[in-house]
Design an enzyme around this catalytic site. Structure first.
Site, short mmCIF file in Angstrom:
data_model
loop_
_atom_site.label_atom_id
_atom_site.label_comp_id
_atom_site.label_asym_id
_atom_site.label_seq_id
_atom_site.Cartn_x
_atom_site.Cartn_y
_atom_site.Cartn_z
N TYR A 98 0.83 -1.21 0.00
CA TYR A 98 0.00 0.00 0.00
C TYR A 98 0.87 1.26 0.00
O TYR A 98 0.47 2.29 -0.54
CB TYR A 98 -0.93 0.00 1.21
CG TYR A 98 -2.12 -0.92 1.05
CD1 TYR A 98 -3.29 -0.48 0.42
CD2 TYR A 98 -2.08 -2.23 1.52
CE1 TYR A 98 -4.38 -1.31 0.26
CE2 TYR A 98 -3.17 -3.08 1.36
CZ TYR A 98 -4.32 -2.61 0.74
OH TYR A 98 -5.39 -3.45 0.58
N GLU A 140 -7.92 -7.50 5.50
CA GLU A 140 -7.06 -8.53 4.93
C GLU A 140 -6.30 -9.29 6.02
O GLU A 140 -6.09 -10.50 5.91
CB GLU A 140 -6.11 -7.89 3.91
CG GLU A 140 -6.84 -7.45 2.64
CD GLU A 140 -6.17 -6.31 1.91
OE1 GLU A 140 -4.93 -6.13 2.07
OE2 GLU A 140 -6.86 -5.58 1.18
N TYR A 191 -13.84 -18.44 -4.23
CA TYR A 191 -12.90 -18.75 -5.31
C TYR A 191 -11.50 -18.95 -4.74
O TYR A 191 -11.24 -18.64 -3.56
CB TYR A 191 -12.88 -17.61 -6.34
CG TYR A 191 -12.60 -16.24 -5.75
CD1 TYR A 191 -11.30 -15.83 -5.43
CD2 TYR A 191 -13.63 -15.33 -5.52
CE1 TYR A 191 -11.04 -14.58 -4.88
CE2 TYR A 191 -13.39 -14.08 -4.98
CZ TYR A 191 -12.10 -13.71 -4.66
OH TYR A 191 -11.85 -12.47 -4.11
N SER A 209 -13.61 -19.73 -9.48
CA SER A 209 -14.57 -20.16 -8.46
C SER A 209 -14.44 -21.66 -8.21
O SER A 209 -14.19 -22.44 -9.13
CB SER A 209 -16.00 -19.86 -8.91
OG SER A 209 -16.22 -18.47 -8.99
N VAL A 388 -18.07 -10.40 -9.98
CA VAL A 388 -17.50 -10.01 -11.27
C VAL A 388 -16.22 -10.80 -11.49
O VAL A 388 -15.36 -10.84 -10.61
CB VAL A 388 -17.20 -8.50 -11.32
CG1 VAL A 388 -16.48 -8.13 -12.62
CG2 VAL A 388 -18.49 -7.70 -11.22
N GLY A 390 -12.81 -10.67 -12.98
CA GLY A 390 -11.94 -9.61 -13.49
C GLY A 390 -12.12 -8.34 -12.68
O GLY A 390 -12.81 -8.32 -11.66
#
Length: 398
Positions: A98, A140, A191, A209, A388, A390
């Site tokens: 970050y 996270e 996934y 997934s 989604v 991507g």
């Protein structure tokens, strides 16, 4: 919460930042990859970088986060943050990265916006960035702990137990731990990431997934070969189709993802198109394995019956549930599925129970269409969940 001094500055400058997002992203990624070429080779999706999707998604998500802070100052946009955090954890993102993004992003903002980035403006947007970054880092950290991994250490070696050609463009791989221990459980709809080394030495990562029920000793992923007449071939999906065989070893992450089947007994709508069927298969497998009596409406759209991966498996799972109905659409039915409708999916003729919770997965145009239909029929937005494949351009543009 954005501070009192930063709120008016961000509100005044947000339109200019939004208008310049494309140029800021171009400069940001160019400078960052020059300084850290390993990020392009081993972390960022080179295909999405080449077509600009990932660039718009990352920079756009920061602007979207700022809009949320202004519109709802007392509410943290947890749905948005959870989706990003899960994707980051599946990639092995660390908190130090970050700082790298911050360095190059703010240099790009200064270069593109010029004198408009005063000290006051820079400080206000710095606050936005770190509010978002620190929230993601905290999420996270929790995700890594839940998966039993150190920060960024989510990778494990798995053996391909079986390979099966599901359709002309979809191959499924059954995965086992190389040491023989059972695979960890997961939540239906999640996934994993798969990392492969390509001929040029880059180690590219993609998400797939899990297309099986949780609680089994093995996992299964179903990989569609990306590309087509007007699109370049997908680097990782093509490599897996051409090279990965039973007995080979793959580097795979722990399961992540927040499009998961919530507990309860209320009615469900599971709507998918193309390879978007994979999380739906996992959800249906879980419902069947647990003997769920929930009313389930299953909608799937595809180009042809032959292109519909796991077609017969989907039918079997729907038949295994006591209160489930299947609705199919094919652009070119070809007579193989006489009960299927021709053309694109249209929910107008599908009966939906009250208080339905919807899960959508597939190409963005499909999900936009289905979501719009559901909203017009009175389904609350908070009861419509989506995934989604991507970069999440829908989220970035929201």
């Amino acid at each position: 919460m954005l501070s009192e001094q930063s709120t008016p500055v961000v509100r005044e400058t947000l339109p200019a930042v939004r208008a310049a997002i494309g140029e800021i992203a171009e400069v940001f990624y160019g400078r960052m990859f020059d300084g850290h070429p390993e990020l392009l080779a081993d972390l960022f999706n080179r295909g999405n970088q080449a077509n600009g999707e990932q660039r718009r998604a990352l920079a756009g998500s920061i602007a979207a986060f700022a809009e949320q802070l202004l519109a709802h100052p007392d509410v943290r946009p947890d749905a948005m943050l959870a989706r990003i955090a899960n994707k980051h954890a599946s990639l092995g993102i660390t908190s130090d990265q970050y700082k790298i993004v911050h360095k190059y992003l703010f240099a790009a903002m200064g270069e593109v916006l010029g004198d408009a980035v005063t000290t006051e403006v820079a400080e206000a947007w710095d606050e936005v960035y770190w509010l978002m970054a620190n929230a993601l880092i905290a999420l996270e950290t929790r995700l890594y702990a839940q998966s039993g991994a150190a920060e960024g250490g989510t990778w494990q070696q798995m053996t391909i137990a079986e390979r099966y050609q599901e359709s002309p463009d979809v191959v499924s791989f059954t995965l086992r731990h190389t040491d023989g221990r059972p695979c960890a459980s997961f939540r239906a709809g999640q996934y994993v990431s798969v990392q492969v080394e390509l001929p040029d030495g880059a180690q590219q990562i993609r998400q797939y997934s899990l297309s099986c029920a949780p609680g089994r000793p093995e996992w299964r992923i179903s990989v569609k070969r990306a590309g087509g007449a007007a699109l370049p071939d997908g680097e990782v999906s093509s490599w897996l189709h051409h090279n990965a065989q039973a007995g080979d070893t793959l580097t795979v992450s722990a399961p992540f993802g927040d499009l998961t089947l919530r507990p309860g007994d209320g009615p469900l709508l599971l709507a998918s198109a193309g390879i978007g069927t994979t999380p739906v298969l996992s959800m249906l497998s879980h419902l069947a394995a647990t003997g769920s009596p929930r009313p389930v409406t299953v909608v799937h759209a595809d180009r042809t019956p032959d292109d519909h991966a796991h077609r017969e498996e989907l039918r079997q799972l729907v038949r295994a549930l006591p209160d489930a109905r299947l609705h199919l659409w094919y652009e070119e039915p070809g007579g193989q599925e006489p009960e299927a409708a021709a053309g694109l999916a249209d929910l107008a003729a599908v009966e939906l129970p009250e208080s339905v919770t919807a899960y959508l997965c597939g190409p963005l145009p499909f999900m936009r269409s289905v979501r719009g239909d559901l909203l017009r029929r009175g389904v609350p937005a908070q009861d419509i969940h989506y995934e989604v494949f991507g970069p999440d351009l829908w989220l970035a543009a929201s």
